[in-house]
Scaffold this motif. Structure first.
Motif, short mmCIF file in Angstrom:
data_model
loop_
_atom_site.label_atom_id
_atom_site.label_comp_id
_atom_site.label_asym_id
_atom_site.label_seq_id
_atom_site.Cartn_x
_atom_site.Cartn_y
_atom_site.Cartn_z
N LYS A 112 -7.40 1.10 12.34
CA LYS A 112 -8.72 0.69 11.84
C LYS A 112 -9.77 0.64 12.94
N ASP A 113 -9.36 0.82 14.23
CA ASP A 113 -10.34 0.95 15.31
C ASP A 113 -11.12 2.26 15.18
N TYR A 114 -10.53 3.24 14.49
CA TYR A 114 -11.13 4.58 14.41
C TYR A 114 -11.60 4.95 13.01
N ILE A 115 -11.13 4.26 12.01
CA ILE A 115 -11.53 4.54 10.63
C ILE A 115 -11.21 3.34 9.77
N ASP A 116 -12.04 3.10 8.78
CA ASP A 116 -11.75 2.05 7.81
C ASP A 116 -11.43 2.74 6.48
N PRO A 117 -10.14 3.01 6.22
CA PRO A 117 -9.80 3.76 5.02
C PRO A 117 -10.01 2.98 3.73
N ASN A 118 -10.17 1.66 3.82
CA ASN A 118 -10.38 0.81 2.65
C ASN A 118 -9.25 0.99 1.63
N LEU A 119 -8.02 1.11 2.16
CA LEU A 119 -6.83 1.27 1.32
C LEU A 119 -5.76 0.29 1.78
N ALA A 120 -5.04 -0.28 0.83
CA ALA A 120 -3.91 -1.15 1.17
C ALA A 120 -2.84 -0.30 1.85
N PRO A 121 -1.99 -0.92 2.69
CA PRO A 121 -0.97 -0.14 3.42
C PRO A 121 -0.10 0.74 2.52
N ALA A 122 0.33 0.21 1.37
CA ALA A 122 1.20 1.00 0.49
C ALA A 122 0.46 2.22 -0.05
N ARG A 123 -0.80 2.03 -0.44
CA ARG A 123 -1.60 3.13 -0.96
C ARG A 123 -1.91 4.14 0.14
N LEU A 124 -2.17 3.64 1.35
CA LEU A 124 -2.44 4.52 2.48
C LEU A 124 -1.23 5.41 2.78
N ALA A 125 -0.03 4.83 2.70
CA ALA A 125 1.20 5.60 2.93
C ALA A 125 1.32 6.72 1.91
N GLU A 126 0.95 6.43 0.65
CA GLU A 126 1.02 7.44 -0.40
C GLU A 126 0.02 8.57 -0.15
N VAL A 127 -1.19 8.20 0.26
CA VAL A 127 -2.23 9.20 0.54
C VAL A 127 -1.82 10.10 1.70
N LEU A 128 -1.26 9.50 2.75
CA LEU A 128 -0.82 10.28 3.91
C LEU A 128 0.29 11.25 3.51
N THR A 129 1.23 10.78 2.73
CA THR A 129 2.36 11.63 2.32
C THR A 129 1.87 12.80 1.48
N MET A 130 0.96 12.54 0.56
CA MET A 130 0.46 13.60 -0.31
C MET A 130 -0.33 14.65 0.46
N SER A 131 -0.83 14.32 1.64
CA SER A 131 -1.61 15.29 2.42
C SER A 131 -0.76 16.01 3.47
N GLY A 132 0.54 15.71 3.51
CA GLY A 132 1.41 16.38 4.47
C GLY A 132 1.92 15.51 5.58
N LEU A 133 1.33 14.33 5.78
CA LEU A 133 1.81 13.37 6.78
C LEU A 133 2.84 12.47 6.12
N THR A 134 4.05 12.96 5.99
CA THR A 134 5.09 12.24 5.26
C THR A 134 5.37 10.90 5.90
N THR A 135 5.16 9.82 5.15
CA THR A 135 5.41 8.47 5.63
C THR A 135 6.81 8.05 5.22
N GLU A 136 7.70 7.94 6.23
CA GLU A 136 9.10 7.61 5.95
C GLU A 136 9.27 6.16 5.54
N SER A 137 8.49 5.26 6.17
CA SER A 137 8.63 3.84 5.84
C SER A 137 7.38 3.09 6.27
N VAL A 138 7.18 1.91 5.67
CA VAL A 138 6.12 0.99 6.05
C VAL A 138 6.73 -0.40 6.11
N HIS A 139 6.58 -1.07 7.25
CA HIS A 139 7.12 -2.43 7.31
C HIS A 139 6.11 -3.36 7.97
#
Length: 504
Positions: free
Chosen positions: A9-36
């Motif tokens: 968030k120092d570089y961007i404010d995606p305005n997305l909850a962590p779980a939703r952000l993980a889904e967005v990243l995965t759908m764009s090719g940045l596969t998110t293996e886990s979030v803890h």
């Protein structure tokens, strides 16, 4: 790669909850293996594909998110630093220019090495690193922020002071910063001073020039080393570092000087000092490419209609500079950090990623019947199998490699035999010149097990030696029968085989 949600968030404010952000990243090719969760933070474990080294940094991931979400990218502002235009007193020589495309060095004098502030320590700890001191921590911080690995040498421990980028000499050794003595070979690229290695290029620094709390003057290195050279060295030494991981995937040439300036400004902020002249040797930037995207082709591949203005907006968000725009096409210039974009299909994939794979309609393609085209020898072989099986015969498959003794027993020792130079065993010395040995062996094997009424056939290849450098290969048919015939007589009659290709 690990990514801290709070640090991102120092570089961007995606305005997305962590779980939703993980889904967005995965759908764009940045596969998110886990979030803890980690305290009041969340840590993403992201799988980075080998063709996207630009994602191996916080700025790279933030830049991608800005393209996907439309959020504003916040790059760090250039920090202030006290720069002297005096010579730093150090010389740099690059002997292996093919293995070191660009090498930069800056001497910073009169620094105060101390513990890093808590905010910097915390960020490094989220990445699984142990804080060392403000200088080392800044180089590690900038590695994760910019994707450019850097190393700081204690200048007063560098003999000369002189930096030489060369290959190691056979038998040279270095004690790396992890305290392990490593023997080098003459294929490894190293950083050396006048008399000894002081770092393994792109992999790990040496203990002999390590920055400690007594250090007053440093030389800050930022460079680009050959990916294959770094990979081979890392494998030979059995070590892997955050630096080698990035160099193996190629760093952005254009980013090197900016990353060095960023680290220098942070050093000035946290450790004081005075920066001397910037030494920059080698290629300054990667070559850009111009690629034309045909809009009808884009829509045909994706199976939908994307408005031209939307395509241009996506291109701009990815850093693709539009050079030409026509009714049915656009020509874009690729950014220097996108080594993976080389053809029109790559741009189509980028547009699809950012537009959203989930928006592409799914459909079942029409099945169009095609005439079956079967080679004549396959037709003949299938017909032979059908006829013989209909007569009650069983097909066998025997080995193509035989032993010399079996060849003699089958009276084929005088044939033009293709011998194996390095046989694995005495039973695999030659390529079979006929199907008779295998057929007889199969009949014998069955008779020894009380199976006497046999009808066997084999369709297989035989091999002959025509000359010292030329060998022949043909398909043959062999038939063997054993057991009783009408009238009570016994028969064991193998057929010597016929040339199937000749029959065809």
């Amino acid at each position: 790669m690990l990514i801290s949600y709070n640090w991102l968030k120092d570089y961007i404010d995606p305005n997305l909850a962590p779980a939703r952000l993980a889904e967005v990243l995965t759908m764009s090719g940045l596969t998110t293996e886990s979030v803890h969760a980690l305290g009041n933070d969340h840590i993403f474990e992201i799988e980075i594909t080998a063709n996207r080294p630009d994602w191996l940094s916080y700025i790279g991931v933030a830049r991608e998110l800005a393209a996907i979400t439309g959020s504003r990218l916040k790059l760090p502002a250039p920090g202030s630093m006290k720069v002297s235009h005096k010579k730093g007193g150090a010389r740099v020589t690059v002997e292996e220019k093919s293995l070191c495309q660009r090498y930069t060095a800056r001497v910073i004098r009169n620094i105060n090495v101390d513990a890093s502030p808590d905010r910097l320590k915390k960020k490094l700890e989220t990445m699984g690193l142990r804080p060392v001191n403000n200088i080392v921590d800044i180089t590690n911080f900038c590695l994760f922020e910019t994707g450019e690995p850097m190393h700081a040498f204690d200048l007063d421990k560098v003999e000369g002071p002189e930096i030489i980028i060369r290959k190691a000499r056979k038998g040279e050794k270095i004690v790396t910063i992890d305290g392990v003595e490593r023997e080098l070979n003459d294929a490894m690229l190293i950083i050396a001073d006048k008399s000894r290695p002081i770092a393994i290029a792109g992999v790990m620094g040496g203990l002999n020039t390590e920055v400690t709390h007594s250090t007053k003057n440093i030389l800050l290195e930022a460079a680009s080393f050959d990916p294959i050279s770094v990979r081979r060295t890392r494998r030979a030494l059995g070590i892997s570092t955050e630096s080698s991981y990035r160099f193996e995937r190629k760093v952005d040439l254009n980013n090197i000087a900016d990353a060095s300036d960023r680290a220098t400004s942070l050093i000035y902020e946290l450790a004081g000092g005075e920066a001397c002249d910037f030494i920059d040797i080698g290629k300054k930037a990667a070559q850009t490419k111009e690629i034309t995207l045909r809009l009808p082709r884009l829509n045909a591949v994706l199976g939908l209609e994307i408005p031209p203005e939307k395509v241009k907006k996506i291109a701009n968000s990815l850093g693709l500079r539009i050079k030409k725009s026509a009714k049915d096409s656009i020509t874009v210039e690729t950014p220097q950090f996108r080594y993976d974009l080389n053809a029109e299909v790559d741009i189509i994939e980028e547009v699809a990623r950012i537009y959203g794979y989930n928006k592409i309609p799914s459909s079942v393609p029409a099945v169009v019947a095609q005439d079956e085209k079967v080679p004549p020898d396959v037709v003949a072989g299938n017909k032979i199998r059908e006829v013989l099986a209909g007569m009650g015969a069983d097909e066998i498959i025997t080995y193509s490699l035989l032993g010399g003794n079996l060849l003699k027993m089958a009276c084929l020792a005088d044939s033009k035999v293709a011998e194996v130079k390095n046989p694995l065993s005495s039973e695999q010395e030659v390529m079979r010149p006929g199907l008779m040995p295998g057929m007889l062996t199969s009949i014998l094997w069955n008779i020894n097990r009380k199976t006497k009424d046999l009808k066997l056939f084999e369709l297989g290849k035989i091999y002959t030696k025509e000359s010292e450098t030329k060998f022949g290969e043909k398909r043959y048919l062999a038939i063997g029968m054993a057991g009783e015939v009408s009238g009570g007589a016994q028969v064991a009659r193998p057929c010597g085989g016929c040339d199937l290709e000749g029959a065809v």
